[in-house]
Motif scaffolding. Structure first.
Motif, PDB file in Angstrom:
ATOM      1  N   GLN B 140       0.844  -1.196   0.000  1.00 37.36           N
ATOM      2  CA  GLN B 140       0.000   0.000   0.000  1.00 37.36           C
ATOM      3  C   GLN B 140       0.880   1.246   0.000  1.00 37.36           C
ATOM      4  O   GLN B 140       1.974   1.244   0.559  1.00 37.36           O
ATOM      5  CB  GLN B 140      -0.879   0.026   1.252  1.00 37.36           C
ATOM      6  CG  GLN B 140      -1.768  -1.180   1.422  1.00 37.36           C
ATOM      7  CD  GLN B 140      -2.926  -1.172   0.462  1.00 37.36           C
ATOM      8  OE1 GLN B 140      -3.485  -0.129   0.165  1.00 37.36           O
ATOM      9  NE2 GLN B 140      -3.272  -2.334  -0.067  1.00 37.36           N
ATOM     10  N   TYR B 141       0.375   2.300  -0.626  1.00 36.34           N
ATOM     11  CA  TYR B 141       1.055   3.591  -0.541  1.00 36.34           C
ATOM     12  C   TYR B 141       0.615   4.309   0.728  1.00 36.34           C
ATOM     13  O   TYR B 141      -0.480   4.047   1.241  1.00 36.34           O
ATOM     14  CB  TYR B 141       0.730   4.439  -1.775  1.00 36.34           C
ATOM     15  CG  TYR B 141       1.464   3.964  -2.996  1.00 36.34           C
ATOM     16  CD1 TYR B 141       2.802   4.319  -3.193  1.00 36.34           C
ATOM     17  CD2 TYR B 141       0.855   3.141  -3.930  1.00 36.34           C
ATOM     18  CE1 TYR B 141       3.495   3.869  -4.306  1.00 36.34           C
ATOM     19  CE2 TYR B 141       1.542   2.683  -5.043  1.00 36.34           C
ATOM     20  CZ  TYR B 141       2.863   3.050  -5.223  1.00 36.34           C
ATOM     21  OH  TYR B 141       3.550   2.604  -6.303  1.00 36.34           O
ATOM     22  N   ALA B 143      -0.729   7.055   1.306  1.00 34.93           N
ATOM     23  CA  ALA B 143      -2.060   7.660   1.251  1.00 34.93           C
ATOM     24  C   ALA B 143      -3.166   6.631   1.459  1.00 34.93           C
ATOM     25  O   ALA B 143      -4.307   6.991   1.711  1.00 34.93           O
ATOM     26  CB  ALA B 143      -2.255   8.384  -0.078  1.00 34.93           C
ATOM     27  N   GLN B 144      -2.817   5.354   1.314  1.00 35.24           N
ATOM     28  CA  GLN B 144      -3.844   4.316   1.466  1.00 35.24           C
ATOM     29  C   GLN B 144      -3.855   3.704   2.859  1.00 35.24           C
ATOM     30  O   GLN B 144      -4.590   2.764   3.112  1.00 35.24           O
ATOM     31  CB  GLN B 144      -3.609   3.215   0.412  1.00 35.24           C
ATOM     32  CG  GLN B 144      -3.692   3.749  -1.006  1.00 35.24           C
ATOM     33  CD  GLN B 144      -3.172   2.769  -2.039  1.00 35.24           C
ATOM     34  OE1 GLN B 144      -2.132   2.144  -1.842  1.00 35.24           O
ATOM     35  NE2 GLN B 144      -3.886   2.648  -3.146  1.00 35.24           N
TER      36      GLN B 144
ATOM     37  N   THR C 216       1.173   8.082 -11.824  1.00 30.19           N
ATOM     38  CA  THR C 216       0.582   8.710 -10.659  1.00 30.19           C
ATOM     39  C   THR C 216       0.480   7.714  -9.504  1.00 30.19           C
ATOM     40  O   THR C 216       0.330   6.507  -9.700  1.00 30.19           O
ATOM     41  CB  THR C 216      -0.784   9.330 -11.029  1.00 30.19           C
ATOM     42  OG1 THR C 216      -0.905  10.553 -10.337  1.00 30.19           O
ATOM     43  CG2 THR C 216      -1.922   8.414 -10.672  1.00 30.19           C
ATOM     44  N   PRO C 218      -1.137   7.158  -5.452  1.00 30.97           N
ATOM     45  CA  PRO C 218      -2.141   7.721  -4.549  1.00 30.97           C
ATOM     46  C   PRO C 218      -1.517   8.724  -3.585  1.00 30.97           C
ATOM     47  O   PRO C 218      -0.467   8.439  -3.003  1.00 30.97           O
ATOM     48  CB  PRO C 218      -2.648   6.493  -3.778  1.00 30.97           C
ATOM     49  CG  PRO C 218      -2.314   5.331  -4.630  1.00 30.97           C
ATOM     50  CD  PRO C 218      -1.126   5.697  -5.438  1.00 30.97           C
ATOM     51  N   GLY C 219      -2.107   9.875  -3.461  1.00 29.84           N
ATOM     52  CA  GLY C 219      -1.628  10.862  -2.496  1.00 29.84           C
ATOM     53  C   GLY C 219      -0.442  11.651  -2.976  1.00 29.84           C
ATOM     54  O   GLY C 219       0.120  12.450  -2.246  1.00 29.84           O
TER      55      GLY C 219
END
Ligand code: ATP
Ligand code: MG
Lengths: 226, 253, 222
Positions: B140-141, B143-144, C216, C218-219
């Motif tokens: 996961q990044y 932001a996730q 791109t 996320p975030g």
């Protein structure tokens, strides 16, 4: 040797460039004013207008931002005579610059208009403003502040792009430079001075626009610009 | 887990000013291997600044830092990087690298700083993520992830470098209340495992149960320091206790 | 009307070849501008006061003088004066690249400064040198944030590349002029040329948008 150079600059270059600069200013100022007017008109049409008007506004912006300025200039100067319309080099330039600049201004102003929140209009209605009062006292003061940095930038571009008028033989600053330099082959000297004059014009305009921004600054309307 | 050896980290007479504003006044602290020291004190008292002088993210104006008997010379770039590598840091707002997955966040220090091979780094990173309970979130990044998960990844990232000391700057302050527990329990496990830690926090209960020593810092000075029992005992007339009582009234801890 | 269309039809391959020249000039200029603009941006964010000042002057200089003036100054002036023989194509690419370097440096600078200070701090805390932190942590994020700016820059450069016609680069504009002055179909030809520019702008913009979507994270966007 150096004396000759200085005399050449003083007697030949400076007077011609002064004349050219004046013509440049005469190109830039009306184009900037017409450009902002076109921008306001088309942006209003695009944001608040009827579907047909909106479409016309969008098409205008697409074409005049999409075509290179030089091509637009050639269309107005070389292309229109085909339809029986003859413009002088000066007027062809002013028309081109105004319309192209207007298309760019339209984008900034449209963005500014769209950024006004629904709550602001509701607030205006709640205290009993008419449509016109809302526009004059709420919408415009906010939108113009938001649009100012972008519109100012566009005017700075206009100063630089006014040099293209030379390409349709409107002899402004760049044109005077080219004539002088072609005659004397002193391209480096002449165009260094020409460049310096543009730098001066651009810096002055930047300074004025920054002061305007400061003068009208309100907390919450800050914009950070590269 | 205390051992009576030489201190692993010594901070001597550190002073720091920003402009005319002196934030740290001649602060000294030393910590032995396996010890846990917790800094508490009012906001703006200089806790974060102090912790950041320890790994020279903020350059002290005066004073010195000694790690494992070696006095660090921060103007030697190589020595500075070596020192920072050995001191793990946990930030209040996590500071995960936003363009990297959880796994890559943990790997990158091992690969780029320690020069480890990708494969070995991945293995170690997965082990560290497992330790903080996030093996399943490896790809996961940031932001996730939730706040608590982000902070646990950042702990894994620091642990993967095998730090000799960890600095934790309010590790749970940016978290929603229901996520504080998961991060606290990871930190508690670290302490049980013998990690040497200096932590700033506003969580008095947590501080009390974890700390070998509490340091009360105010206006850039260490005002009091001692065991939690000394400073926080019923009826102890200490500044620390006053402060904690006030926090408890507001925060209800 | 019919004659206009015929002229356009006959001139189209010739003009499209010209447009390819524009695209080549623009892509080379963007690459050149990037190679110069990147160190400028990094210097402007992380450099000392003196370096920042110098870079500021560089940017002010290249953003304050019209393209046409630079083209004349370099092509007829500087290179002739230095007695160096360079093609109009080379000069055009170089000048567009220099100007673009000033703009690209500001795109990148904006992207770098929009990242939180914490990213640099965390990288340093792991023991990365500043160079490593910039290369592995800051720039990968800044590049992603810069793609919309580059898309814009491509569109601007492509349109500006028409001005290189003033030096006689045989790109689209000069070819259009060539056809127009032989056939007297100025209006039709220049309109056609304008639409070709529009189409090539659109293609490039689309391509960069696709790239933007591809990379791109996320975030990690604005
Ligand atoms: N880079 C800086 N420049 C100027 N002043 C700073 C800087 N960093 C911190 N300060 C000031 O130093 C003081 C101490 O800040 P610090 O963040 O260390 O306090 P703190 O004890 O960690 O507070 P908190 O509990 O809110 O985190 C503050 O008044 C702050 O404004
Ligand atoms: Mg703090």
């Amino acid at each position: 040797m150096i004396m000759d150079e200085l005399l050449y600059i003083q007697n030949d270059v400076m007077p011609a460039l002064m004349k050219g600069t004046w013509i440049s200013v005469l190109l830039i100022v009306p184009s900037a004013i017409f450009g902002v007017c076109m921008g306001v008109l088309s942006a209003t049409a695009r944001v608040y207008g009827h579907r047909v008007v909106k479409f016309a506004g969008d098409t205008y912006v697409l074409l005049f931002r999409g075509f290179p300025l030089l091509i637009q200039l050639y269309i107005w100067y070389f292309g229109l005579p085909r339809m029986g319309i003859y413009l002088s080099p000066y007027w062809a330039s002013v028309v081109t610059f105004s319309l192209c600049s207007g298309a760019y201004q339209s984008e900034y102003i449209r963005g500014a208009l769209l950024s006004i929140k629904q709550g602001q209009l509701a607030g205006a209605r709640a205290i009993g403003f008419t449509q016109l009062q809302t526009v004059v006292h709420v919408v415009l003061p906010q939108a113009l502040r938001r649009a100012l940095p972008g519109c100012g930038n566009e005017i700075i571009y206009l100063i630089k792009y006014s040099s293209l008028a030379y390409m349709v033989t409107c002899i402004e600053l760049t044109g005077q430079g080219k004539i002088l330099a072609s005659a004397s082959f002193k391209y480096v000297e002449v165009f260094s001075i020409v460049g310096a004059v543009y730098l001066l014009l651009v810096s002055m305009a930047t300074w004025i626009l920054n002061s305007l921004e400061k003068r009208f600054a309100i907390p919450g309307f800050e914009q950070h610009q590269a | 887990m205390k051992t009576d050896t030489e201190p692993i980290l010594e901070i001597n007479h550190v002073t720091k000013s920003f402009g005319t504003n002196t934030i740290l006044h001649d602060v000294s602290l030393s910590i032995k291997k396996g010890e846990i020291k917790v800094i508490i004190g009012p906001s703006g008292g200089g806790k974060s600044t102090f912790l950041q002088t320890v790994n020279f993210l903020v350059m002290p104006d005066k004073g010195s830092i000694t790690l494992a008997g070696n006095r660090v010379n921060p103007s030697d770039k190589r020595e500075l990087c070596t020192h920072r590598r050995q001191v793990g840091m946990i930030f209040q707002d996590f500071n995960l690298f936003d363009h990297l997955t959880a796994l890559a966040n943990v790997e990158i220090g091992m690969i780029k700083v320690l020069g480890m091979k990708k494969k070995a780094a991945t293995e170690r990173a997965m082990a560290e993520l497992d330790r903080v309970g996030l093996k399943d979130q490896a790809n996961q990044y940031p932001a996730q992830l939730s706040g608590g998960q982000k902070q646990r990844v950042s702990i894994a990232r620091a642990l993967a470098m095998d730090p000799r000391v960890m600095l934790l700057d309010e590790p749970t302050s940016a978290l929603d209340p229901e996520l504080i527990g998961e991060v606290q329990s990871v930190i508690r496990d670290l302490g049980k495992g013998g990690m040497t830690m200096i932590m700033a926090t506003h969580q008095i209960g947590f501080a009390r149960s974890l700390a070998d020593e509490i340091i009360f810092m105010e206006k850039g000075r260490i005002v009091e320091q001692g065991s939690p029992d000394e400073l926080l005992a019923q009826g102890a007339a200490t500044r620390t206790r006053d402060f904690c009582a006030r926090i408890a009234e507001i925060g209800g801890e | 009307m019919i004659k206009s269309l015929l002229v356009i039809q006959q001139g189209l391959p010739y003009m499209l070849q010209g447009a390819v020249v524009n695209v080549i000039v623009v892509l080379s200029a963007m690459l050149f501008g990037f190679m110069l603009g990147l160190p400028l941006a990094v210097g402007q964010v992380y450099g000392n006061r003196f370096l920042r000042r110098i870079i500021g002057i560089y940017v002010w200089f290249f953003r304050g003088i019209p393209l046409l003036v630079f083209l004349f100054l370099f092509y007829f002036g500087l290179f002739t004066w230095l007695d160096i023989n360079v093609s109009a194509f080379m000069v055009a690419t170089m000048v567009l690249g220099l100007i673009s370097s000033a703009y690209q440096s500001q795109i990148l600078r904006g992207a770098i400064s929009s990242l939180s200070q914490g990213q640099m701090k965390a990288a340093r805390a792991l023991g990365m040198s500043d160079t490593k932190a910039i290369v592995f942590i800051i720039l990968p994020q800044a590049f992603r944030l810069s793609i919309p700016g580059w898309t814009n820059e491509y569109a601007i450069l492509l349109k500006d590349s028409a001005v290189t016609y003033a030096l006689g680069v045989t790109e689209l504009m000069s070819r259009a002029h060539h056809i127009a002055s032989r056939t007297y179909e100025h209006l039709a030809i220049y309109l056609a040329a304008g639409f070709i520019f529009l189409i090539f702008t659109y293609i490039g913009t689309k391509a960069l948008n696709i790239l933007h979507k591809k990379v791109t994270i996320p975030g990690c966007s604005q």
